[in-house]
Scaffold this motif. Structure first.
Motif, PDB file in Angstrom:
ATOM      1  N   LYS A   4       0.791  -1.190  -0.036  1.00 58.54           N
ATOM      2  CA  LYS A   4       0.059  -0.038  -0.010  1.00 58.54           C
ATOM      3  C   LYS A   4       0.628   1.207  -0.017  1.00 58.54           C
ATOM      4  O   LYS A   4       0.399   2.293  -0.680  1.00 58.54           O
ATOM      5  CB  LYS A   4      -1.118   0.081   1.110  1.00 58.54           C
ATOM      6  N   LYS A  52       0.732   4.084  -2.876  1.00 57.40           N
ATOM      7  CA  LYS A  52       0.352   5.692  -2.357  1.00 57.40           C
ATOM      8  C   LYS A  52       1.375   6.681  -3.137  1.00 57.40           C
ATOM      9  O   LYS A  52       1.101   7.800  -3.839  1.00 57.40           O
ATOM     10  CB  LYS A  52       0.241   5.624  -0.884  1.00 57.40           C
ATOM     11  N   GLU A  54      -5.245   1.201  -5.171  1.00 56.15           N
ATOM     12  CA  GLU A  54      -5.258  -0.274  -4.828  1.00 56.15           C
ATOM     13  C   GLU A  54      -6.566  -1.000  -5.470  1.00 56.15           C
ATOM     14  O   GLU A  54      -6.561  -2.060  -5.761  1.00 56.15           O
ATOM     15  CB  GLU A  54      -5.156  -0.408  -3.201  1.00 56.15           C
TER      16      GLU A  54
END
Length: 497
Positions: free
Chosen positions: A190, A194, A200
């Motif tokens: 994740k 980002k 995602e």
């Protein structure tokens, strides 16, 4: 009676299907298709053609009376290809293949912004032309309209099993080789997503190879002739399925896969990574595969034959047999689409070095065979450097059918080779599908098949090839800065030349 497993292989040059029972292969068929390369470094295919060709093959399966006997389906394919789908699971653009090198600028940017050691530790990947997210970034920059349409991204075999089930998903090794997976936790990275601005939500759920992801739907049943309700497993990356098909089940087993690209697989029972190689999960739980992949192998041979406007492979082989060890003094670098392992250089390009007026087609053809073999040797040397013991060496896929190429490869690496008539990735994923529903009780079925054909290496040839291999290594080292200059010239970066 549901007593057969169906394997489907989405390959670089063809689609194959195979139906197997408990101890025999009952049906197999394939349809060829072509690589699309509209610009330097581009490697694409049309997934709509994949689906149409597959439907045609499945109707043949039905006409031969096997469709109603299928108890499970597994799909394998090239990895990590990039397929983009919209909300309705419709294809947005051509598939970007694993040997595509268009994302050079994105890779250079990422190498400056991502901590290399940390990234490798978390993902078992380096920033290179094979991973997926630089290609997604390239699309965001160069095709914003397609990027905006994207609801799902996945691999070649994930796309086909998604079409069969209507359930978006990806198999574990596609997720790993995408560069977006935390390798030890088996979940999406994740923080990376980002940082690079990828949501995602476009990444589907992750499944293990033999895990059932869904069943064949009613509409697909009408399109293909397959009965509705057949379980479909997540499947396998083609090089991992090919490893299973070849019988790589023990630590120390090595497979040299001479396909459109060139794959190198080494089985280990320990979680150990190597920065110059890729890392994969074996289809057998608890085992791992250190994996090398060369961008061109069989595709280089196809390019040369197209250049000569000939399809007479046997004639070229005979001419190559008349040449000498070292191809009468020609050394070729096989980097015609850049290179992945072990050099990870998207700017490298092919070179045929040492040409003279007396050289003929056979000399050049043999040099191409030798160049790919040198590429395999480069990987073998890395494994030895890392202290791994190679116990058995297998060779598979289309190029391995050629006895001359097998002999050259054996002589170059200095080891005997075990070769069985190719069943390849489609056989491996058929085994996996059969195992998932209990048709077979273990994944070692290849050992029960026909005996291996052994190619013994010639010591004298091996020693001579060592000298040519040394030149092969020196050529790339010498040309690396020139490749940089050539790239800048081709891209119009005059200030950097």
């Amino acid at each position: 009676m549901k007593d057969l497993a169906l394997g489907i292989d989405i390959g670089t040059t063809s689609i194959k299907i195979m139906a197997i029972g408990k101890d025999e292969i009952l049906f197999q068929k394939e349809k060829p298709h072509d690589l699309i390369s509209q610009k330097a470094g581009f490697a694409e295919e049309n997934s709509k053609i994949w689906w149409e060709d597959l439907k045609s093959l499945l109707f043949e399966l039905d006409r031969n009376g096997f469709a109603n006997r299928i108890a499970s389906i597994g799909v394998t394919g090239m990895v990590p290809a990039l397929v983009m789908l919209d909300d309705n699971l419709k294809v947005i653009r051509n598939v970007i293949l694993q040997n595509d090198s268009r994302s050079t600028e994105e890779i250079e940017f990422l190498k400056k912004t991502i901590k290399d050691e940390e990234f490798f530790e978390l993902t078992a990947n380096t920033i290179n032309q094979q991973i997926i997210f630089p290609k997604i970034m390239w699309i965001r920059k160069n095709e914003p309209q397609n990027f905006q349409k994207a609801r799902w991204v996945m691999g070649s075999y994930d796309f086909i099993s998604t079409k069969l089930t209507g359930i978006p998903h990806v198999e574990l090794n596609w997720a790993l080789e995408s560069g977006m997976l935390l390798v030890k936790e088996k979940r999406w990275y994740k923080d990376l997503l980002k940082e690079i601005g990828i949501e995602e939500k476009i990444l589907p759920p992750i499944f293990e190879p033999a895990e059932v992801v869904g069943k064949v739907g009613k509409e697909v049943s009408e399109e293909t002739g397959l009965p509705a309700g057949i379980p479909v497993i997540a499947g396998s990356a083609d090089h991992i399925a090919a490893s299973l098909a070849a019988g790589l089940v023990q630590e120390g087993d090595l497979l040299l896969k001479v396909g459109g690209a060139g794959d190198i697989m080494f089985v280990t029972d320990s979680f150990k990574t190597e920065k110059r190689l890729f890392f994969d999960y074996h289809d057998i739980p608890g085992k791992y595969i250190l994996n090398g992949c060369m961008a061109t192998s069989g595709s280089l041979i196809k390019w040369y034959m197209n250049l000569l406007n000939t399809d007479n492979y046997d004639e070229l082989t005979k001419l190559a047999e008349m040449s000498s060890t070292g191809s009468e003094g020609i050394v070729t670098l096989p980097y015609f689409l850049g290179e992945k392992t072990p050099i990870f250089d998207t700017k490298a390009r092919g070179l045929i070095f040492g040409l003279d007026l007396h050289h003929g087609r056979g000399d050049i053809f043999r040099s191409l065979l030798e160049s790919v073999s040198f590429g395999f040797k480069d990987h073998v040397e890395i494994l030895k450097e890392d202290g791994f013991k190679i116990k058995r060496v297998f060779v598979s896929d289309g190029g391995a059918r050629n006895p001359l190429w097998r002999q050259i490869l054996s002589d170059v690496i200095g080891m005997d080779l075990k070769y069985k008539k190719e069943k390849g990735s489609v056989f491996g994923v058929s085994l996996l599908a059969a195992y998932a529903v209990g048709i077979i009780d273990n994944l070692c079925w290849p050992d029960k098949m026909e005996k291996s054909e052994i190619t013994h290496f010639n010591l004298q040839n091996h020693l001579e090839y060592e000298r040519y291999y040394a030149i092969y290594k020196k050529l790339y080292k010498s040309l690396k800065p020139i490749y940089e200059e050539l790239y800048n010239l081709r891209e119009g970066k005059k200030d950097e030349i």
